[in-house]
Design an enzyme around this catalytic site. Sequence first.
Site, mmCIF file in Angstrom:
data_model
loop_
_atom_site.group_PDB
_atom_site.id
_atom_site.type_symbol
_atom_site.label_atom_id
_atom_site.label_comp_id
_atom_site.label_asym_id
_atom_site.label_seq_id
_atom_site.Cartn_x
_atom_site.Cartn_y
_atom_site.Cartn_z
ATOM 1 N N SER A 182 0.897 -1.190 0.008
ATOM 2 C CA SER A 182 -0.071 -0.049 -0.047
ATOM 3 C C SER A 182 0.822 1.273 0.147
ATOM 4 C CB SER A 182 -1.022 -0.057 1.103
ATOM 5 O OG SER A 182 -1.901 0.970 1.050
ATOM 6 N N ASP A 195 -2.842 6.373 -3.182
ATOM 7 C CA ASP A 195 -1.715 5.701 -2.671
ATOM 8 C C ASP A 195 -1.324 4.591 -3.684
ATOM 9 O OD1 ASP A 195 -3.397 3.888 -1.910
ATOM 10 O OD2 ASP A 195 -2.772 3.410 -0.149
ATOM 11 N N ASP A 215 -6.221 2.522 -2.602
ATOM 12 C CA ASP A 215 -7.308 2.384 -1.627
ATOM 13 C C ASP A 215 -7.324 3.549 -0.894
ATOM 14 O OD1 ASP A 215 -5.462 1.714 -0.025
ATOM 15 O OD2 ASP A 215 -6.009 -0.200 0.585
ATOM 16 N N GLU A 228 -11.602 7.383 6.833
ATOM 17 C CA GLU A 228 -10.318 7.910 7.730
ATOM 18 C C GLU A 228 -9.768 9.009 7.119
ATOM 19 O OE1 GLU A 228 -8.198 4.217 9.657
ATOM 20 O OE2 GLU A 228 -8.307 3.758 7.472
ATOM 21 N N ARG A 287 -0.131 6.143 19.356
ATOM 22 C CA ARG A 287 -0.793 4.858 19.107
ATOM 23 C C ARG A 287 0.521 4.001 18.156
ATOM 24 N NH1 ARG A 287 -2.408 4.537 13.726
ATOM 25 N NH2 ARG A 287 -2.848 2.451 13.845
ATOM 26 N N GLY A 294 0.302 -0.063 12.605
ATOM 27 C CA GLY A 294 0.080 -1.441 12.427
ATOM 28 C C GLY A 294 0.533 -1.706 10.890
ATOM 29 N N ARG A 300 2.801 6.441 16.369
ATOM 30 C CA ARG A 300 2.309 7.772 15.700
ATOM 31 C C ARG A 300 1.732 8.599 16.561
ATOM 32 N NH1 ARG A 300 2.382 6.803 10.295
ATOM 33 N NH2 ARG A 300 1.909 4.847 9.501
HETATM 34 C C1 G16 Z 1 -3.696 0.554 6.578
HETATM 35 C C2 G16 Z 1 -5.298 0.388 6.786
HETATM 36 C C3 G16 Z 1 -6.021 1.545 7.223
HETATM 37 C C4 G16 Z 1 -5.261 2.375 8.082
HETATM 38 C C5 G16 Z 1 -3.588 2.294 7.608
HETATM 39 C C6 G16 Z 1 -2.602 3.269 8.588
HETATM 40 O O1 G16 Z 1 -3.765 1.334 5.179
HETATM 41 O O2 G16 Z 1 -6.025 -0.281 5.812
HETATM 42 O O3 G16 Z 1 -7.210 1.598 7.449
HETATM 43 O O4 G16 Z 1 -5.723 3.615 8.292
HETATM 44 O O5 G16 Z 1 -3.147 1.106 7.235
HETATM 45 O O6 G16 Z 1 -2.069 2.218 9.351
HETATM 46 P P1 G16 Z 1 -1.308 2.530 10.854
HETATM 47 O O7 G16 Z 1 -1.424 3.976 11.248
HETATM 48 O O8 G16 Z 1 -1.589 1.625 11.677
HETATM 49 O O9 G16 Z 1 0.073 2.436 10.012
HETATM 50 P P2 G16 Z 1 -2.739 0.842 3.897
HETATM 51 O O10 G16 Z 1 -3.303 1.961 2.966
HETATM 52 O O11 G16 Z 1 -1.291 1.029 4.485
HETATM 53 O O12 G16 Z 1 -3.191 -0.491 3.370
#
Ligand code: G16
Length: 563
Positions: A72, A291, A295, A396, A527, A530, A536
């Site tokens: 992503s 991105d 998505d 978001e 937090r 992920g 962050r």
């Molecule tokens: C993924 C999730 C999103 C989330 C984002 C940020 O996005 O699908 O819902 O907002 O991670 O995650 P974090 O703040 O935990 O790094 P993507 O676009 O990276 O697949």
Amino acid sequence: MTSEFMAKDQHLLLLESSSHFPLPHGMTFSYGTAGFRAVGSKLPSTVFRAGIVAVLRSLKTGSAVGLMITASHNPILDNGVKIADPDGSMMTQHWEPFAEALANAPNPQSLVELVFHFTKEEGISLGGGGTCAEILLGRDTRPTGEALLEAAKQGIKSIVGAAALDMGILTTPQLHWMVMNKNKGMKASESVYFMQLSESFRCLMDMVPKGTRKDCVDSRVVVDGANGVGGEKLEQLKKLLIGIDIQVRNSGKQGEGVLNEGVGADFVQKEKVAPSGFGTKDVGERCATFDGDADRLVYFRISSSNCNGIDLVDGDKILSLFALFIKEQLHILNKQGDEGTNNVLVTRLGIVQTAYANGASTDFLKQQGLEVVLTPTGVKYLHKKAAECDVGIYFEANGHGTILFSEEYLSKLQKKCDDLACHSPGSEHHKAALRLLAVSKLINQAVGDAISGLLLVEVVLQHMGWSMQDWIDLYNDLPSRQLKVKVADRTAITTTHAETQVLEPSGLQEAIDSEIAKYHKGRCFVRPSGTEDIIRVYAEASSQEAANALAKSVSRHVDHFLG
Ligand code: G16
């Protein structure tokens, strides 16, 4: 073949094939916000095992499941894997612990034991025996994608009777959409996806009210494709679109630039600067950015005063635009008419955001009389919540989001539309019903989709007769700042209340609270990411300087507690 013999066969097949995909030394994989993510070269074992998880999920549900290879918004050398459930949404959360345990199984023997134990617990029978699993595979344009796709295929083949269907290079939302369609017994090809989007877009454009200011709304939009898969797909789709002038930049063509490097929705939204390839020539233009796997969608405009700076129109403002449009259509549909259409279609319209939503957007939505709920970060949480409503809109701030219509509601809406077509064709009520049905076809019902989101934004702006400035003026964002803090162990932070309060380490929340108290309209939370190996920090306050200072001082506390 006896079932004992089949189980033995399956056991040997798994042992043999998994021995080719050893766990990389010293690595632990966690199922994060949206699946596994790491440096691509370290991921073959993880993707092989994710292939097994997808097959088991398909066997359990008796439906096709999706597996998408992408990281992503992460840098080009990273890669990852997302699993889509039969309805096209993210894999059910209660399977995540198993997926994580399997990804970290230290050797083939323990991997096989985990698989057999889990399948027994879940009542899944292995060894073929007539039950077939089907996995739809997709990947984005990352250099490690092809090798990882092969690893996924090997993982899928390691379960007897499973079939892999390679759907090619796709955006993540395209793959999720294909899984959903296939399981509904509908066609699931890319050409059908493009056809559905272009036709529903045309239908909405045809119903833009006459006599609005639409003539002054520029039909041109310049899109930053983040040098990922989305730009290339948009180039293909735009050939089918009428009434819109799309210019794609950073489309990932050779020599144009590096995926997600100084470009893309994450960069633009977090850094609040224009992506590479945009500059003074674009001042005042309506611009959008995706991105790497398309998505996420955010809009921006290069401010005339400062070419380095932008007016950001993030996921919150996209949500607000959609919410106003849907609310208006529902209002028209349900108002007492001369046409004898007074049977109200009761609709529970819900809005879902996360703690990252700008406070001003939440206030604005509530002032519109809308019901707003917050969930933790991750589309898997927002989507689930939005699906509880007849019409659920989730976004978001970073640009992930969509509008969900429940199946039950859609069939009532279709019925109402058919009635109106008989009794008052062409009436405002009829048009509102037709518009809502077209929106449900245009906007991806499986997951947030930058391409379909872009088309809906464009047609809603035409419908409202709004310029970019009108949209920006909807409300004033409170100044905010996001920072990343590198720590030894990001899992040392645990949170509660939709991630707005720290539970562990003890004392950190008190330190954050004492900083917040120093600022007017101060709001701040931390937090663990992920998707990246960082913590962050998000801060909001009444001035940009104050938001910057709050984010900085809280980052210092994080560093002090965890450094
Ligand atoms: C993924 C999730 C999103 C989330 C984002 C940020 O996005 O699908 O819902 O907002 O991670 O995650 P974090 O703040 O935990 O790094 P993507 O676009 O990276 O697949």
